[in-house]
Design a protein around this motif. Structure first.
Motif, PDB file in Angstrom:
ATOM      1  N   ILE A 151       0.864  -1.042   0.126  1.00 25.16           N
ATOM      2  CA  ILE A 151      -0.108   0.199  -0.112  1.00 25.16           C
ATOM      3  C   ILE A 151       0.960   1.362   0.114  1.00 25.16           C
ATOM      4  O   ILE A 151       0.682   2.147  -0.661  1.00 25.16           O
ATOM      5  CB  ILE A 151      -1.064   0.141   1.126  1.00 25.16           C
ATOM      6  N   VAL A 152       1.934   1.317   0.827  1.00 26.30           N
ATOM      7  CA  VAL A 152       2.701   2.575   0.860  1.00 26.30           C
ATOM      8  C   VAL A 152       3.198   2.663  -0.332  1.00 26.30           C
ATOM      9  O   VAL A 152       3.610   3.764  -1.053  1.00 26.30           O
ATOM     10  CB  VAL A 152       3.921   2.230   1.968  1.00 26.30           C
ATOM     11  N   GLY A 153       4.139   1.644  -1.190  1.00 23.09           N
ATOM     12  CA  GLY A 153       4.387   1.567  -2.419  1.00 23.09           C
ATOM     13  C   GLY A 153       3.600   2.338  -3.399  1.00 23.09           C
ATOM     14  O   GLY A 153       3.988   3.117  -4.200  1.00 23.09           O
ATOM     15  N   ALA A 154       2.503   1.909  -3.359  1.00 20.41           N
ATOM     16  CA  ALA A 154       1.253   2.346  -4.511  1.00 20.41           C
ATOM     17  C   ALA A 154       0.831   3.578  -4.213  1.00 20.41           C
ATOM     18  O   ALA A 154       0.826   4.381  -5.260  1.00 20.41           O
ATOM     19  CB  ALA A 154       0.207   1.103  -4.314  1.00 20.41           C
ATOM     20  N   LEU A 155       0.972   4.072  -3.160  1.00 13.51           N
ATOM     21  CA  LEU A 155       0.490   5.501  -2.703  1.00 13.51           C
ATOM     22  C   LEU A 155       1.415   6.328  -3.090  1.00 13.51           C
ATOM     23  O   LEU A 155       1.227   7.375  -3.498  1.00 13.51           O
ATOM     24  CB  LEU A 155      -0.092   5.792  -1.340  1.00 13.51           C
ATOM     25  N   LYS A 156       2.718   6.005  -2.813  1.00 12.74           N
ATOM     26  CA  LYS A 156       3.731   6.817  -3.143  1.00 12.74           C
ATOM     27  C   LYS A 156       3.858   7.278  -4.461  1.00 12.74           C
ATOM     28  O   LYS A 156       4.348   8.398  -4.941  1.00 12.74           O
ATOM     29  CB  LYS A 156       5.246   6.429  -2.477  1.00 12.74           C
ATOM     30  N   ARG A 157       3.576   6.292  -5.373  1.00 13.85           N
ATOM     31  CA  ARG A 157       3.935   6.256  -6.842  1.00 13.85           C
ATOM     32  C   ARG A 157       2.638   7.079  -7.454  1.00 13.85           C
ATOM     33  O   ARG A 157       2.815   7.873  -8.088  1.00 13.85           O
ATOM     34  CB  ARG A 157       3.860   4.686  -7.541  1.00 13.85           C
ATOM     35  N   ALA A 158       1.399   6.741  -6.884  1.00 14.44           N
ATOM     36  CA  ALA A 158       0.094   7.430  -7.240  1.00 14.44           C
ATOM     37  C   ALA A 158       0.284   8.799  -6.666  1.00 14.44           C
ATOM     38  O   ALA A 158      -0.309   9.811  -7.734  1.00 14.44           O
ATOM     39  CB  ALA A 158      -1.139   6.743  -6.648  1.00 14.44           C
ATOM     40  N   GLU A 159       0.567   9.089  -5.473  1.00 12.36           N
ATOM     41  CA  GLU A 159       0.682  10.689  -5.119  1.00 12.36           C
ATOM     42  C   GLU A 159       1.701  11.373  -5.377  1.00 12.36           C
ATOM     43  O   GLU A 159       1.831  12.729  -5.102  1.00 12.36           O
ATOM     44  CB  GLU A 159       0.578  10.620  -3.713  1.00 12.36           C
ATOM     45  N   SER A 160       3.055  10.667  -5.918  1.00 13.08           N
ATOM     46  CA  SER A 160       4.092  11.330  -6.011  1.00 13.08           C
ATOM     47  C   SER A 160       4.811  11.929  -4.874  1.00 13.08           C
ATOM     48  O   SER A 160       5.165  13.306  -4.944  1.00 13.08           O
ATOM     49  CB  SER A 160       4.050  12.328  -7.339  1.00 13.08           C
ATOM     50  N   GLU A 161       4.433  11.546  -3.898  1.00 14.18           N
ATOM     51  CA  GLU A 161       4.964  11.854  -2.694  1.00 14.18           C
ATOM     52  C   GLU A 161       5.488  10.870  -1.609  1.00 14.18           C
ATOM     53  O   GLU A 161       5.340   9.668  -1.661  1.00 14.18           O
ATOM     54  CB  GLU A 161       3.583  12.307  -1.864  1.00 14.18           C
ATOM     55  N   ASP A 162       6.714  11.260  -0.866  1.00 13.31           N
ATOM     56  CA  ASP A 162       7.296  10.528   0.222  1.00 13.31           C
ATOM     57  C   ASP A 162       7.908  11.462   0.973  1.00 13.31           C
ATOM     58  O   ASP A 162       9.193  11.629   1.102  1.00 13.31           O
ATOM     59  CB  ASP A 162       8.599   9.733  -0.719  1.00 13.31           C
TER      60      ASP A 162
END
Length: 227
Positions: free
Chosen positions: A201-212
């Motif tokens: 989930i973290v990996g998918a959200l970071k990619r989708a949101e362009s945020e880390d």
């Protein structure tokens, strides 16, 4: 302020799990072979910590703080409405008032202890994860999710059980340490089991949101809503 596609959905999931775990879970006490009795909510309350980890890891402490406050408000409102509905006089033909009181009639002391423990545990969990992310330079996500949960859940259990039950006669005082340890162990175990899913989930959200997000300049007071 940057807008995100999925932040609101994660917030909604967090608040839903939190309210369910506090209103539905405590109504049933479970006994498994080799374990002390525990409230059924322990099986899914840790999922709120999973969402808290995801929020802090992806969006940062300040945005996680807003969600924690949203959860606190939702939990307080749900507890208040449960008390109001329990107190309403039942119809003469309705024979389930006692069962309803058992399921939803938490004593004010228990409700207050639950909200205080949640507030402190969630903020400590988010704070520890944010600090560990900087310390580890964003590597070894599992150390942050599990490490922050250990600290947050330990504080949650250490606050809730003495405040809610010590000297109450509901649970014998001498039984509290064993129940606290069992609850803490189960909560951390759930976090460990969910670690692979958390990674996805973290990996998918970071990619989708362009945020880390890294909380290098964050003001870590819990008593704020500003991002």
């Amino acid at each position: 302020m940057k807008s995100y596609k999925y932040y609101d959905f994660v917030m909604a999931a967090f608040v839903t799990v939190l309210i369910c775990s506090n209103l539905i879970g405590p109504a049933k006490i479970v006994q498994l072979d080799g374990w002390p009795a525990f409230g059924a909510g322990v099986l899914f309350f840790p999922i709120s910590y999973v969402f808290g980890d995801i929020l802090t890891e992806v969006y940062g402490y300040a945005r996680a703080r807003r969600v924690i406050w949203a959860g606190f408000a939702g939990l307080a409102f749900a507890s208040l409405m449960a008390a109001v509905v329990v107190a309403l006089p039942p119809a003469s033909f309705w024979e389930h008032q006692k069962a309803y009181e058992t399921a939803f009639g938490q004593a004010p002391r228990i409700a207050a202890a639950s909200m205080l423990a949640y507030f402190c545990g969630e903020f400590v969990n988010s704070f520890v994860l944010a600090k560990m992310k900087i310390l580890t330079a964003g590597r070894w996500l599992w150390t942050r999710t599990i490490g922050s949960t250990i600290v947050g859940e330990a504080l949650d259990s250490a606050l809730f059980y003495p405040l809610a039950f010590y000297g109450s006669g509901i649970i014998p005082n001498e039984k509290l340490p064993a129940i606290m340890l069992a609850q803490f162990t189960l909560k951390v175990a759930v976090e460990v089991v969910f670690t692979p899913l958390t990674y996805k989930i973290v990996g998918a959200l970071k990619r989708a949101e362009s945020e880390d997000y890294y909380d290098r300049n964050t003001r870590f007071t819990p008593f704020a809503l500003k991002i």
